[in-house]
Design a protein around this motif. Sequence first.
Motif, PDB file in Angstrom:
ATOM      1  N   PHE A 124       0.832  -1.205   0.000  1.00 22.14           N
ATOM      2  CA  PHE A 124       0.000   0.000   0.000  1.00 22.14           C
ATOM      3  C   PHE A 124       0.863   1.250   0.000  1.00 22.14           C
ATOM      4  N   PHE A 125       1.819   1.316   0.905  1.00 25.69           N
ATOM      5  CA  PHE A 125       2.661   2.514   0.982  1.00 25.69           C
ATOM      6  C   PHE A 125       3.530   2.661  -0.265  1.00 25.69           C
ATOM      7  N   GLU A 126       4.065   1.564  -0.766  1.00 26.11           N
ATOM      8  CA  GLU A 126       4.961   1.646  -1.919  1.00 26.11           C
ATOM      9  C   GLU A 126       4.219   1.978  -3.220  1.00 26.11           C
ATOM     10  N   LEU A 127       2.970   1.541  -3.336  1.00 26.98           N
ATOM     11  CA  LEU A 127       2.213   1.770  -4.558  1.00 26.98           C
ATOM     12  C   LEU A 127       1.649   3.183  -4.652  1.00 26.98           C
ATOM     13  N   PHE A 128       1.219   3.734  -3.528  1.00 30.01           N
ATOM     14  CA  PHE A 128       0.441   4.966  -3.568  1.00 30.01           C
ATOM     15  C   PHE A 128       1.162   6.194  -3.011  1.00 30.01           C
ATOM     16  N   PHE A 129       2.378   6.034  -2.502  1.00 28.91           N
ATOM     17  CA  PHE A 129       3.126   7.151  -1.921  1.00 28.91           C
ATOM     18  C   PHE A 129       4.519   7.237  -2.535  1.00 28.91           C
ATOM     19  N   ARG A 130       5.128   8.402  -2.368  1.00 26.48           N
ATOM     20  CA  ARG A 130       6.539   8.583  -2.683  1.00 26.48           C
ATOM     21  C   ARG A 130       7.199   9.307  -1.507  1.00 26.48           C
ATOM     22  N   PRO A 131       8.393   8.857  -1.104  1.00 23.81           N
ATOM     23  CA  PRO A 131       9.110   9.523   0.000  1.00 23.81           C
ATOM     24  C   PRO A 131       9.665  10.872  -0.450  1.00 23.81           C
ATOM     25  N   VAL A 132       9.443  11.891   0.371  1.00 20.43           N
ATOM     26  CA  VAL A 132       9.911  13.238   0.058  1.00 20.43           C
ATOM     27  C   VAL A 132      10.710  13.773   1.244  1.00 20.43           C
ATOM     28  N   VAL A 133      11.947  14.207   0.984  1.00 22.72           N
ATOM     29  CA  VAL A 133      12.755  14.871   2.007  1.00 22.72           C
ATOM     30  C   VAL A 133      12.562  16.372   1.861  1.00 22.72           C
ATOM     31  N   ILE A 134      12.092  17.008   2.931  1.00 18.91           N
ATOM     32  CA  ILE A 134      11.884  18.454   2.937  1.00 18.91           C
ATOM     33  C   ILE A 134      12.939  19.078   3.843  1.00 18.91           C
ATOM     34  N   GLU A 135      13.678  20.042   3.309  1.00 19.48           N
ATOM     35  CA  GLU A 135      14.768  20.662   4.068  1.00 19.48           C
ATOM     36  C   GLU A 135      14.760  22.169   3.857  1.00 19.48           C
ATOM     37  N   ASN A 136      15.285  22.872   4.862  1.00 18.64           N
ATOM     38  CA  ASN A 136      15.428  24.325   4.728  1.00 18.64           C
ATOM     39  C   ASN A 136      16.764  24.811   5.270  1.00 18.64           C
ATOM     40  N   GLY A 137      17.701  23.909   5.461  1.00 18.85           N
ATOM     41  CA  GLY A 137      19.018  24.287   5.950  1.00 18.85           C
ATOM     42  C   GLY A 137      19.185  24.189   7.444  1.00 18.85           C
ATOM     43  N   SER A 138      18.104  23.980   8.200  1.00 21.35           N
ATOM     44  CA  SER A 138      18.221  23.852   9.655  1.00 21.35           C
ATOM     45  C   SER A 138      18.703  22.448  10.019  1.00 21.35           C
ATOM     46  N   ARG A 139      19.340  22.347  11.162  1.00 22.09           N
ATOM     47  CA  ARG A 139      19.929  21.082  11.592  1.00 22.09           C
ATOM     48  C   ARG A 139      18.841  20.112  12.046  1.00 22.09           C
ATOM     49  N   PRO A 140      18.848  18.858  11.550  1.00 22.33           N
ATOM     50  CA  PRO A 140      17.851  17.877  11.996  1.00 22.33           C
ATOM     51  C   PRO A 140      17.989  17.585  13.489  1.00 22.33           C
ATOM     52  N   LEU A 141      16.870  17.411  14.157  1.00 15.83           N
ATOM     53  CA  LEU A 141      16.888  17.106  15.581  1.00 15.83           C
ATOM     54  C   LEU A 141      15.656  16.305  15.968  1.00 15.83           C
ATOM     55  N   PHE A 142      15.884  15.186  16.671  1.00 15.81           N
ATOM     56  CA  PHE A 142      14.814  14.362  17.200  1.00 15.81           C
ATOM     57  C   PHE A 142      14.854  14.390  18.723  1.00 15.81           C
ATOM     58  N   THR A 143      13.695  14.601  19.327  1.00 16.37           N
ATOM     59  CA  THR A 143      13.543  14.504  20.775  1.00 16.37           C
ATOM     60  C   THR A 143      12.349  13.592  21.055  1.00 16.37           C
ATOM     61  N   GLY A 144      12.041  13.385  22.340  1.00 19.21           N
ATOM     62  CA  GLY A 144      10.946  12.504  22.698  1.00 19.21           C
ATOM     63  C   GLY A 144      10.021  13.138  23.724  1.00 19.21           C
ATOM     64  N   TYR A 145       8.785  12.676  23.773  1.00 18.11           N
ATOM     65  CA  TYR A 145       7.857  13.108  24.808  1.00 18.11           C
ATOM     66  C   TYR A 145       7.026  11.917  25.272  1.00 18.11           C
ATOM     67  N   PHE A 146       6.292  12.110  26.375  1.00 13.53           N
ATOM     68  CA  PHE A 146       5.562  11.003  26.982  1.00 13.53           C
ATOM     69  C   PHE A 146       4.361  11.547  27.742  1.00 13.53           C
ATOM     70  N   GLU A 147       3.529  10.635  28.236  1.00 14.85           N
ATOM     71  CA  GLU A 147       2.390  11.001  29.074  1.00 14.85           C
ATOM     72  C   GLU A 147       2.694  10.600  30.514  1.00 14.85           C
ATOM     73  N   PRO A 148       2.769  11.549  31.439  1.00 15.26           N
ATOM     74  CA  PRO A 148       3.058  11.208  32.836  1.00 15.26           C
ATOM     75  C   PRO A 148       1.918  10.412  33.473  1.00 15.26           C
ATOM     76  N   GLU A 149       2.274   9.637  34.483  1.00 16.67           N
ATOM     77  CA  GLU A 149       1.275   8.924  35.286  1.00 16.67           C
ATOM     78  C   GLU A 149       1.576   9.197  36.753  1.00 16.67           C
TER      79      GLU A 149
END
Length: 345
Positions: free
Chosen positions: A77-102
């Motif tokens: 499904f994903f391979e037939l109907f989608f195409r991967p696109v990289v969107i960039e604007n020169g800013s440095r990539p950064l991944f962080t995380g979040y959660f739900e407290p209990e």
Amino acid sequence: MIRALRFVLCLLPWLALPATAEEVTRKILQFDELQGWQEDDHAAALQTFVNTCADMDDPDWRSLCALAQQGPDAKSFFELFFRPVVIENGSRPLFTGYFEPELNGSLRPSMRYQYPLYREPNVSKVSNPWLTRREIETGDVMADKGLEIAWVDDPVELFFLQIQGSGRIRLPDGRMIRVGYGGSNGHDYRSIGVELVRRGIYKAHQVSAQVIKNWVRRNPVAGRELLFHNPAYVFFRRLDEVPAHAGPLGAMNRSITPKRTVAVDPKYTPLGAPVWIEKGGKSPIQRLMVAQDTGSAIKGPQRADIFFGTGDAAGRAAGKLRDPGRLVVLMPIQRAFAMATDLLP
């Protein structure tokens, strides 16, 4: 869900990298250029996509959602109907995380459960900004108004619950109630993590949620004053329409999925779109997720926040995350080619 404040804002607000003024580029990739694509659980990603795709407005997304709801082979499904696109604007990539407290709490106050979660009073809704955190917590302005939702056993965890904006309360009989953002006193947020660094107590790289919590508990008087450094105060509302076993509500007002939901900047990534995540660092992640949330710190096409789930373990994992990587948006084929700048002369 409105999350006016975010976990990373409390700790390291300088992680929120502003988008640069550089030109935005969009490049189409092939699926075999996605690291780890063949090994992922595409069916899990498809189920997460189906949870919110019906709320997408554009016709091309709606037609793909209808196909997804028929239970196709997920990878095809994903391979037939989608195409991967990289969107960039020169800013440095950064991944962080979040959660739900209990948190541990009760519907009635006691010697153990002394710290209330409040609904927003009417006066705060019409007077903005209203009183500061210090004035709310040290005065009697909230007394005898019936605004308490529950009482919890830890003021530090309550402070961090306000940072996250939503969470679950575990009652003494084992039942759970979920609470969400219900308003604020209108004051600007001030980071207590930054304040600890400013005072020279910690270096920037040493600051984490657990470090802050431990310092406040070891220094109860100074710790309370540190919490007052942040004048912003968050009120809550009960979310009884969301089952306790389900995830919290994301920006699309649907429950989000641990390690399959990612918060993005909707300026660049459509909410509801599948996104391929390639996160580096000590614990790499290569996984198809869905853009179902946003956050105040999430700015730019290569900035993302991964939802890790509910509770302490999820919080510890989310708090450690600060890694580079690559975010690739899966777009409907015609839309991908229409937006691609790498095809332009």
